[in-house]
Design a protein around this motif. Structure first.
Motif, PDB file in Angstrom:
ATOM      1  N   TYR A  55       9.418  21.600  -3.074  1.00 23.92           N
ATOM      2  CA  TYR A  55       9.038  20.213  -3.343  1.00 23.92           C
ATOM      3  C   TYR A  55       7.535  20.049  -3.111  1.00 23.92           C
ATOM      4  CZ  TYR A  55      13.991  18.998  -3.381  1.00 23.92           C
ATOM      5  OH  TYR A  55      15.326  18.914  -3.680  1.00 23.92           O
ATOM      6  N   LEU A  56       6.953  19.043  -3.793  1.00 26.26           N
ATOM      7  CA  LEU A  56       5.534  18.727  -3.668  1.00 26.26           C
ATOM      8  C   LEU A  56       5.394  17.311  -3.123  1.00 26.26           C
ATOM      9  CD1 LEU A  56       2.491  19.253  -4.284  1.00 26.26           C
ATOM     10  CD2 LEU A  56       2.939  18.314  -6.566  1.00 26.26           C
ATOM     11  N   ASP A  57       4.605  17.150  -2.075  1.00 26.39           N
ATOM     12  CA  ASP A  57       4.323  15.830  -1.515  1.00 26.39           C
ATOM     13  C   ASP A  57       3.209  15.197  -2.346  1.00 26.39           C
ATOM     14  OD1 ASP A  57       3.898  13.575  -0.055  1.00 26.39           O
ATOM     15  OD2 ASP A  57       3.303  14.588   1.805  1.00 26.39           O
ATOM     16  N   LEU A  58       3.594  14.211  -3.187  1.00 25.34           N
ATOM     17  CA  LEU A  58       2.626  13.594  -4.098  1.00 25.34           C
ATOM     18  C   LEU A  58       1.592  12.749  -3.375  1.00 25.34           C
ATOM     19  CD1 LEU A  58       5.045  12.535  -6.990  1.00 25.34           C
ATOM     20  CD2 LEU A  58       3.612  14.588  -6.842  1.00 25.34           C
ATOM     21  N   LEU A  59       1.869  12.365  -2.121  1.00 28.87           N
ATOM     22  CA  LEU A  59       0.929  11.530  -1.371  1.00 28.87           C
ATOM     23  C   LEU A  59      -0.127  12.342  -0.628  1.00 28.87           C
ATOM     24  CD1 LEU A  59       3.216   8.708   0.087  1.00 28.87           C
ATOM     25  CD2 LEU A  59       1.356   8.461  -1.572  1.00 28.87           C
ATOM     26  N   LYS A  60       0.032  13.668  -0.617  1.00 23.00           N
ATOM     27  CA  LYS A  60      -0.963  14.489   0.083  1.00 23.00           C
ATOM     28  C   LYS A  60      -2.141  14.734  -0.853  1.00 23.00           C
ATOM     29  CE  LYS A  60      -1.609  18.706   2.782  1.00 23.00           C
ATOM     30  NZ  LYS A  60      -2.922  19.039   2.241  1.00 23.00           N
ATOM     31  N   SER A  61      -3.291  14.297  -0.450  1.00 21.87           N
ATOM     32  CA  SER A  61      -4.483  14.459  -1.284  1.00 21.87           C
ATOM     33  C   SER A  61      -4.964  15.897  -1.241  1.00 21.87           C
ATOM     34  CB  SER A  61      -5.588  13.532  -0.787  1.00 21.87           C
ATOM     35  OG  SER A  61      -6.776  13.737  -1.537  1.00 21.87           O
ATOM     36  N   PRO A  62      -5.087  16.564  -2.390  1.00 25.39           N
ATOM     37  CA  PRO A  62      -5.592  17.948  -2.385  1.00 25.39           C
ATOM     38  C   PRO A  62      -6.985  17.991  -1.787  1.00 25.39           C
ATOM     39  CG  PRO A  62      -4.705  17.341  -4.526  1.00 25.39           C
ATOM     40  CD  PRO A  62      -4.804  16.077  -3.743  1.00 25.39           C
ATOM     41  N   SER A  89       8.984   8.455   2.685  1.00 25.77           N
ATOM     42  CA  SER A  89       8.542   7.520   3.712  1.00 25.77           C
ATOM     43  C   SER A  89       7.191   6.967   3.303  1.00 25.77           C
ATOM     44  CB  SER A  89       8.447   8.214   5.065  1.00 25.77           C
ATOM     45  OG  SER A  89       7.414   9.192   5.041  1.00 25.77           O
ATOM     46  N   SER A  90       6.599   6.200   4.185  1.00 34.98           N
ATOM     47  CA  SER A  90       5.277   5.650   3.878  1.00 34.98           C
ATOM     48  C   SER A  90       4.198   6.731   3.811  1.00 34.98           C
ATOM     49  CB  SER A  90       4.896   4.610   4.934  1.00 34.98           C
ATOM     50  OG  SER A  90       4.885   5.220   6.233  1.00 34.98           O
ATOM     51  N   ASP A  91       4.503   7.908   4.401  1.00 33.93           N
ATOM     52  CA  ASP A  91       3.519   9.000   4.424  1.00 33.93           C
ATOM     53  C   ASP A  91       3.829  10.118   3.432  1.00 33.93           C
ATOM     54  OD1 ASP A  91       2.077   7.797   6.518  1.00 33.93           O
ATOM     55  OD2 ASP A  91       3.494   8.615   7.990  1.00 33.93           O
ATOM     56  N   HIS A  92       5.068  10.188   2.925  1.00 34.45           N
ATOM     57  CA  HIS A  92       5.478  11.305   2.062  1.00 34.45           C
ATOM     58  C   HIS A  92       6.236  10.781   0.851  1.00 34.45           C
ATOM     59  CE1 HIS A  92       4.353  14.067   5.262  1.00 34.45           C
ATOM     60  NE2 HIS A  92       5.095  13.350   6.101  1.00 34.45           N
ATOM     61  N   LEU A  93       5.901  11.333  -0.316  1.00 36.96           N
ATOM     62  CA  LEU A  93       6.649  11.064  -1.543  1.00 36.96           C
ATOM     63  C   LEU A  93       6.935  12.415  -2.194  1.00 36.96           C
ATOM     64  CD1 LEU A  93       7.786   9.011  -3.586  1.00 36.96           C
ATOM     65  CD2 LEU A  93       5.579   9.119  -4.772  1.00 36.96           C
ATOM     66  N   TRP A  94       8.186  12.865  -2.081  1.00 36.80           N
ATOM     67  CA  TRP A  94       8.531  14.231  -2.474  1.00 36.80           C
ATOM     68  C   TRP A  94       8.975  14.298  -3.928  1.00 36.80           C
ATOM     69  CZ3 TRP A  94       6.872  17.821   0.659  1.00 36.80           C
ATOM     70  CH2 TRP A  94       6.736  17.536   2.017  1.00 36.80           C
ATOM     71  N   LEU A 124       1.712   0.285  -1.428  1.00 42.99           N
ATOM     72  CA  LEU A 124       0.861   1.466  -1.601  1.00 42.99           C
ATOM     73  C   LEU A 124      -0.522   1.047  -2.111  1.00 42.99           C
ATOM     74  CD1 LEU A 124       3.263   3.306  -1.040  1.00 42.99           C
ATOM     75  CD2 LEU A 124       2.581   4.689  -2.994  1.00 42.99           C
ATOM     76  N   THR A 125      -1.544   1.696  -1.614  1.00 41.50           N
ATOM     77  CA  THR A 125      -2.910   1.378  -2.012  1.00 41.50           C
ATOM     78  C   THR A 125      -3.243   1.999  -3.359  1.00 41.50           C
ATOM     79  OG1 THR A 125      -3.851   3.345  -0.960  1.00 41.50           O
ATOM     80  CG2 THR A 125      -3.570   1.375   0.423  1.00 41.50           C
ATOM     81  N   ARG A 126      -4.349   1.512  -3.931  1.00 40.21           N
ATOM     82  CA  ARG A 126      -4.796   2.074  -5.208  1.00 40.21           C
ATOM     83  C   ARG A 126      -5.138   3.549  -5.055  1.00 40.21           C
ATOM     84  NH1 ARG A 126      -9.575  -1.000  -8.138  1.00 40.21           N
ATOM     85  NH2 ARG A 126      -7.929  -2.595  -8.129  1.00 40.21           N
ATOM     86  N   PHE A 127      -5.712   3.922  -3.909  1.00 39.04           N
ATOM     87  CA  PHE A 127      -6.056   5.337  -3.676  1.00 39.04           C
ATOM     88  C   PHE A 127      -4.804   6.210  -3.651  1.00 39.04           C
ATOM     89  CE2 PHE A 127      -6.456   8.810  -0.578  1.00 39.04           C
ATOM     90  CZ  PHE A 127      -7.453   9.559  -1.181  1.00 39.04           C
ATOM     91  N   GLU A 128      -3.747   5.720  -3.008  1.00 40.02           N
ATOM     92  CA  GLU A 128      -2.505   6.498  -2.925  1.00 40.02           C
ATOM     93  C   GLU A 128      -1.873   6.670  -4.300  1.00 40.02           C
ATOM     94  OE1 GLU A 128      -0.865   5.519   1.573  1.00 40.02           O
ATOM     95  OE2 GLU A 128      -0.641   3.994   0.007  1.00 40.02           O
ATOM     96  N   LYS A 129      -1.901   5.602  -5.119  1.00 36.14           N
ATOM     97  CA  LYS A 129      -1.352   5.724  -6.474  1.00 36.14           C
ATOM     98  C   LYS A 129      -2.170   6.713  -7.292  1.00 36.14           C
ATOM     99  CE  LYS A 129       0.655   1.075  -6.654  1.00 36.14           C
ATOM    100  NZ  LYS A 129       0.640  -0.250  -7.335  1.00 36.14           N
ATOM    101  N   ARG A 130      -3.477   6.666  -7.099  1.00 37.10           N
ATOM    102  CA  ARG A 130      -4.340   7.604  -7.827  1.00 37.10           C
ATOM    103  C   ARG A 130      -4.059   9.045  -7.389  1.00 37.10           C
ATOM    104  NH1 ARG A 130      -6.202   9.072 -12.364  1.00 37.10           N
ATOM    105  NH2 ARG A 130      -8.232  10.127 -12.322  1.00 37.10           N
ATOM    106  N   THR A 131      -3.811   9.256  -6.108  1.00 36.19           N
ATOM    107  CA  THR A 131      -3.474  10.596  -5.597  1.00 36.19           C
ATOM    108  C   THR A 131      -2.191  11.111  -6.228  1.00 36.19           C
ATOM    109  OG1 THR A 131      -4.574  10.179  -3.488  1.00 36.19           O
ATOM    110  CG2 THR A 131      -2.906  11.922  -3.521  1.00 36.19           C
ATOM    111  N   ILE A 132      -1.174  10.222  -6.349  1.00 39.80           N
ATOM    112  CA  ILE A 132       0.099  10.610  -6.969  1.00 39.80           C
ATOM    113  C   ILE A 132      -0.131  11.036  -8.413  1.00 39.80           C
ATOM    114  CG2 ILE A 132       2.339   9.723  -7.733  1.00 39.80           C
ATOM    115  CD1 ILE A 132       2.293   7.899  -5.223  1.00 39.80           C
TER     116      ILE A 132
END
Length: 512
Positions: A55-62, A89-94, A124-132
């Motif tokens: 699985y890939l955590d979409l909320l983790k910024s490369p 969760s609020s920190d992880h989106l798998w 979710l913030t704009r930055f988090e959506k952009r990271t996803i």
């Protein structure tokens, strides 16, 4: 551990010569599962094993791990294996990595991204959506768009050409066996049996099916087949011609019996997986058994005498590295000497082999130049048993549980205990340096060693007769039988060992 035969069902096949492990890893991440054992669970318990998907955590910024001073692996993504779909969760989106394979077009990909974004929590913030979006876009491009796998198609069908690429491509990496290619070729040529299955089965049997454990490889068996069939001993593709393969196939039943008899013989001497430092040293022994029709596993005078000769030759070869490195010439010379001597004598030609190898710079015996190197072998080294075996001609250590025992117990050579005895520091240093030397070691039956335990030697030795003292080469001077005199004890016993080995190998060595 063995590859199963693949059914092609008439399909055209592209063979992967190098890169198979990388492709396998990619397929595990995209399509397959990774089986792992739960922490502290027992291997034999079927419930201990779990199949996990990537699985890939979409909320983790490369980001580069270097920025945090963590490592030097470069860009880091939130990749992780799970047995079941992990909870978000609020920190992880798998996101299951393999799901990207469903995006067979740009439209399908964008539709999937829109669906994921629409289902996101409003906080979710704009930055988090952009990271996803960036993580999904990068995954899509690396799987479907970018040419990230470099390859070269080799159309030449020459096995030597393939083998050359195979070896060069893996130079400095995982050493892949030459036998992997040769086995495929041999299997296609043998008519009566499957060479692959025969060799796999024999390797498994010789390693795990005898009274002792061994560590032989497919390469050893295939080289032994050349040696025992009186073919060129060089282990290369050119020697496995159609005519040579036919000869090996005809000899195969006898080759199997010979190799089993060889391993049973050397195992009876106590030489096995832990102590056999060169499998090539077995070749002359196997060739002798193959051509003499002997097994040397009986109780006759002939068997007993020749088992001692085999032991003498094998120990000398292993301890001196007579068959280490490029040993084709040593094997070929040995084979010729055995063939010649068997015309008039059925005994194992240990002396002839030792002399013939010595003329070509390969030592399989001991003289004043190399005998003292034995005393650099200390307790715990792999060849310690081999060196001690020299003292016991004909002793079947493989049929009895033996221990390598400290004559003067190591527990007595303790700095605190020695200081309490008011022994000077320089003497303590000598004692500690002597305790693990060969001169303070002997082979004992396990039962005897347990009885001896940490008993002071001068107390334990009185329960043994004169024959035992002579057999173990214990110094006659009883004043040396104490931990305070350990350095002198070791020096005297190593002189006794030198005398015995020199008499066994027929040389008179100068003693200091």
């Amino acid at each position: 551990m063995h590859n199963e035969l693949a059914e092609t069902d008439g399909r055209e096949i592209t063979l992967v010569l190098d890169g198979q492990q990388r492709l396998t890893s990619l397929l595990i991440g995209l399509r397959g599962t990774y089986t792992t054992r739960r922490k502290y669970a027992r291997k034999e318990n079927p419930d201990a094993w779990t199949k996990q998907r990537l699985y890939l955590d979409l909320l983790k910024s490369p980001k580069s791990d270097d920025e945090d001073g963590e490592s030097d692996i470069g860009i880091s993504y939130g990749l992780k294996f799970f047995e079941h779909m992990p909870r978000n969760s609020s920190d992880h989106l798998w996101f299951k990595v393999g799901a990207i394979l469903d995006c067979t077009s740009d439209d399908a990909f964008y539709a999937m991204v829109d669906g994921i974004i629409d289902d996101l929590p409003k906080e979710l913030t704009r930055f988090e959506k952009r990271t996803i979006e960036q993580n999904l876009d990068r995954l899509y491009r690396v799987v479907w768009k970018d040419d990230v796998i470099a390859y070269y198609t080799e159309k030449d069908q020459s096995l030597d050409r393939v083998l050359d690429i195979f070896i060069r491509a893996n130079d400095g990496g995982t050493k892949l066996s030459k036998s992997d290619l040769l086995l495929s070729m041999i299997t296609s040529k043998w008519k009566g049996v499957s060479a692959r299955q025969e060799i796999f089965d024999l390797v498994d049997y010789l390693n795990d099916g005898l009274d002792a454990r061994n560590d032989l490889s497919k390469d050893f068996l295939m080289k032994a087949s050349l040696v025992l069939s009186d073919l060129d001993v060089t282990y290369k593709v050119n020697n496995f011609t159609n005519s040579n393969l036919s000869i090996i196939e005809d000899n195969w039943p006898k080759i199997k019996k010979t190799l089993e008899a060889t391993l049973r013989l050397v195992n009876s001497l106590g030489i096995d997986k832990e102590t056999l430092t060169s499998t090539n040293a077995l070749m002359p022994i196997a060739y002798y058994l193959h051509n003499s029709g002997q097994t040397l596993d009986g109780t006759s005078a002939f068997d007993a005498r020749n088992a001692v000769l085999v032991q003498k030759f094998l120990l000398g070869s292993l301890l001196n590295g007579a068959f280490s490195g490029t040993s084709d010439q040593a094997i070929s010379v040995s084979r010729g000497l055995i063939k010649e001597t068997l015309r008039t004598n059925h005994d194992f030609p240990a002396s002839e082999l030792i002399s013939g190898l010595a003329r070509r710079g390969r030592l399989a015996s001991f003289n004043e130049d190399n005998i003292h190197s034995l005393f650099e072998i200390s307790y715990g080294k792999r060849n310690c048993f081999l060196a001690l075996s020299l003292l016991y001609e004909g002793q079947p250590w493989g049929t009895t549980g033996y221990h390598i025992d400290h004559i003067i117990p190591r527990s007595l050579a303790n700095r605190d205990k020695l200081m309490a005895m008011n022994i000077p520091e320089h003497k303590i240093v000598e004692i500690l340096a002597s305790v693990d030397r060969l001169g303070n070691l002997q082979l004992l039956l396990g039962r005897e060693n347990r009885e001896k335990n940490d008993t002071p030697f001068e107390h334990w030795i009185v329960s043994r007769d004169e024959e035992f003292v002579q057999k173990q080469l214990i110094p006659e001077d009883q004043s040396l039988w104490s931990v305070e005199k350990l350095p002198e004890f070791v020096r005297e016993r190593e002189r006794n060992i030198s005398k015995r080995i020199s008499s066994q190998y027929g040389r008179s060595l100068p003693l200091e």
